[in-house]
Design an enzyme around this catalytic site. Structure first.
Site, mmCIF file in Angstrom:
data_model
loop_
_atom_site.group_PDB
_atom_site.id
_atom_site.type_symbol
_atom_site.label_atom_id
_atom_site.label_comp_id
_atom_site.label_asym_id
_atom_site.label_seq_id
_atom_site.Cartn_x
_atom_site.Cartn_y
_atom_site.Cartn_z
ATOM 1 N N GLU A 257 0.839 -1.212 0.000
ATOM 2 C CA GLU A 257 0.000 0.000 0.000
ATOM 3 C C GLU A 257 0.872 1.259 0.000
ATOM 4 O O GLU A 257 1.778 1.405 0.819
ATOM 5 C CB GLU A 257 -0.888 -0.041 1.248
ATOM 6 C CG GLU A 257 -1.698 1.208 1.511
ATOM 7 C CD GLU A 257 -2.386 1.155 2.860
ATOM 8 O OE1 GLU A 257 -3.356 1.903 3.044
ATOM 9 O OE2 GLU A 257 -1.954 0.360 3.735
ATOM 10 N N LYS A 318 -9.176 2.418 -3.055
ATOM 11 C CA LYS A 318 -9.670 1.898 -1.781
ATOM 12 C C LYS A 318 -11.025 2.508 -1.458
ATOM 13 O O LYS A 318 -11.227 3.724 -1.549
ATOM 14 C CB LYS A 318 -8.670 2.201 -0.664
ATOM 15 C CG LYS A 318 -9.045 1.572 0.682
ATOM 16 C CD LYS A 318 -7.978 1.833 1.722
ATOM 17 C CE LYS A 318 -8.310 1.126 3.036
ATOM 18 N NZ LYS A 318 -7.286 1.387 4.073
ATOM 19 N N CYS A 370 -5.273 -2.929 2.742
ATOM 20 C CA CYS A 370 -5.105 -2.874 4.195
ATOM 21 C C CYS A 370 -6.353 -3.352 4.926
ATOM 22 O O CYS A 370 -6.731 -4.509 4.863
ATOM 23 C CB CYS A 370 -4.716 -1.447 4.617
ATOM 24 S SG CYS A 370 -4.160 -1.331 6.332
#
Length: 497
Positions: A257, A318, A370
């Site tokens: 990430e 995301k 994540c």
């Protein structure tokens, strides 16, 4: 009562041993059985609620200590304030087992064969509620403690993590009833039957291999969190990942990430061309984490994974953001927090809900970034189209706590639920290849700079959980509670006659 509160607090602490990195999956069965035994013998609902609260304070206090590391060590929050924030969070999370205990005693008049299912349904619904309210915090859902080694893990492809929680708690309830009625061996027979069924389910292949295996390289840059965003360390970071990519032979190369701590438009074109050239040389693609700005004033930006290589350039943004980490909820009320925490880029925008798998290296890759892989029902939105799952993360925020290993176990549960490989590329660990049965095939040592080079198999098909999500177990829990409350009314009334 005071002694019981102390005892159940330490039962909560011991429950953490069921989760990674310990993986002692029978321990939650025992600790929950003792908690439910105390509930079963509580006269007042308030007392049972206090026992549930104490159990929660023990479990969350021991199990989410990594939040203190994030807030104090890397977020620069003063120690007293970080301790207070951790205590308040644990207190909030403990309200859910407290409510379960209060309701468990209120339903104690149910028929003995029904009560275990009622309390298990109440526990599972409280976990689901905890994982939903205020964007959700499902960490330490007790079902995760059973992945991947417990017989109950066999139920994960059918009912998901919450369903495994329900079956774990009903098993604990049966054990607690046996403790209270030692001649009632039927409770142990029921427990043994469910666990044997879980073992049997593990022999079912819910999904099937599709195509040839693909070589993969999962990169772990090991960039210290306190250096990640420093301008004087930027060149070192970029050189680290460029070197790791040059050394990679996988058709699918994955970086963590925001591995390059820049906006995409600020990254030199020559640098990206060099990375793409290596991917092309491998006849594949590389996934690179960067921030993406879509407005000239950079007020709207995303946490994005970009692909470069033989396939057309693609991206994943995301969607599920971390409160107070990636965005500030209710800014007029909580905006001051950003002045306390040292968190860069804390105003991310949400990516779309309907993003599709990326076509990379001959696979259909479902990316989650994540914290997103904590939410099983969100992962399955890209299924059954996806052939492989990829999680990219920066668990450097957790330091050397147990947090990164707990996150690994959550990824193992996602692999079990979906019948897919899960590939994890993280900044400091745990970088790993997880197969469709939740087993870690390869992993890198934490806090090392290296690439994990291996092979992943794409899979096709749907598990029952992919088809139904959490609706199956939520509906079952609701039905069980209706039956249970009817039992409370009729069975309890009959006992008073």
């Amino acid at each position: 009562m005071n002694l019981k509160i102390i005892v159940v607090f330490f039962l909560g602490v011991l429950t953490v041993l069921g989760f990674a990195p310990f993986y002692f999956f029978p321990i939650p069965l025992a600790t929950l059985a003792l908690l439910l035994y105390f509930w079963r013998n509580s006269v007042k609902p308030f007392n049972a609620g206090m026992l549930g609260f104490s159990f929660g304070m023990g479990m969350f206090g021991a199990g989410v200590t990594w939040i203190y590391v994030s807030l104090h060590d890397f977020g620069s929050m003063p120690m007293p304030l970080a301790v207070l924030a951790l205590i308040l969070l644990c207190a909030y999370l403990s309200l859910f087992p407290a409510l379960t205990g209060w309701l468990a005693v209120r339903s104690r008049a149910a028929a003995p064969i029904i009560w275990p299912w009622m309390v298990a349904s109440l526990w599972m619904l409280s976990e689901w509620l905890r994982g939903t309210l205020f964007t959700g915090f499902p960490w330490l859902t007790v079902g995760y403690s059973q992945a991947p080694h417990s017989p109950l893990a066999g139920f994960a492809p059918v009912v998901g993590a919450y369903g495994v929680s329900l079956l774990l708690v009903v098993s604990a309830a049966w054990l607690s009833c046996w403790l209270g009625q030692r001649r009632s061996w039927r409770f142990l027979y029921l427990l043994g039957g469910v666990w044997a069924m879980g073992l049997g389910l593990q022999w079912i292949n819910w999904t099937q291999p599709q195509g040839d295996p693909v070589t993969v390289s999962l990169l772990q840059g090991n960039i210290a969190q306190d250096l990640k965003w420093r301008e004087d360390h930027l060149i070192t970071t970029m050189n680290t990942y460029a070197q790791l990519i040059r050394e990679s032979n996988g058709r699918l190369i994955v970086t963590p990430e925001i591995s390059i701590p820049l906006f995409r438009e600020d990254v030199p074109t020559d640098y990206l061309s060099e990375l793409a050239a290596q991917a092309v040389a491998n006849n594949g693609d590389v996934l690179i984490g960067m921030a993406e700005s879509v407005s000239s004033d950079r007020n709207e930006y995303y946490n994005t994974m970009f692909s470069l290589g033989v396939s057309a350039e693609q991206r994943y943004r995301k969607h599920h953001l971390v409160p107070f980490g990636e965005y500030i909820p209710l800014k007029p009320v909580f905006g001051w927090i950003i002045q306390v925490l040292n968190i860069p880029l804390s105003g991310f925008s949400r990516g779309s809900l309907d993003q599709q798998p990326l076509q990379l290296a001959g696979q259909r890759v479902a990316i989650n970034i994540c914290y997103e892989d904590v939410f099983g029902e969100e992962i399955i939105r890209q299924l059954p189209q996806a052939s492989v799952l990829v999680n990219v993360s920066n668990d450097a925020w957790f330091g050397r706590s147990i947090g990164p290993r707990q996150h690994l176990q959550i990824s193992q549960m996602r692999a079990l639920e979906t019948g897919r490989y899960m590939l994890r590329a993280t900044n400091t660990g745990v970088t790993a290849i997880i197969d469709q049965r939740g087993r870690v095939l390869q992993e890198l040592e934490m806090f090392t700079t290296a690439g994990l080079h291996g092979v992943a198999q794409g899979y096709a098909g749907s598990t029952p959980y992919v088809q139904a999500g959490n609706s199956l177990v939520l509906g079952a829990a609701g039905l069980l509670l209706i039956i249970g409350w009817l039992s409370v009314f009729f069975y309890g009334k009959r006992k008073t006659l």
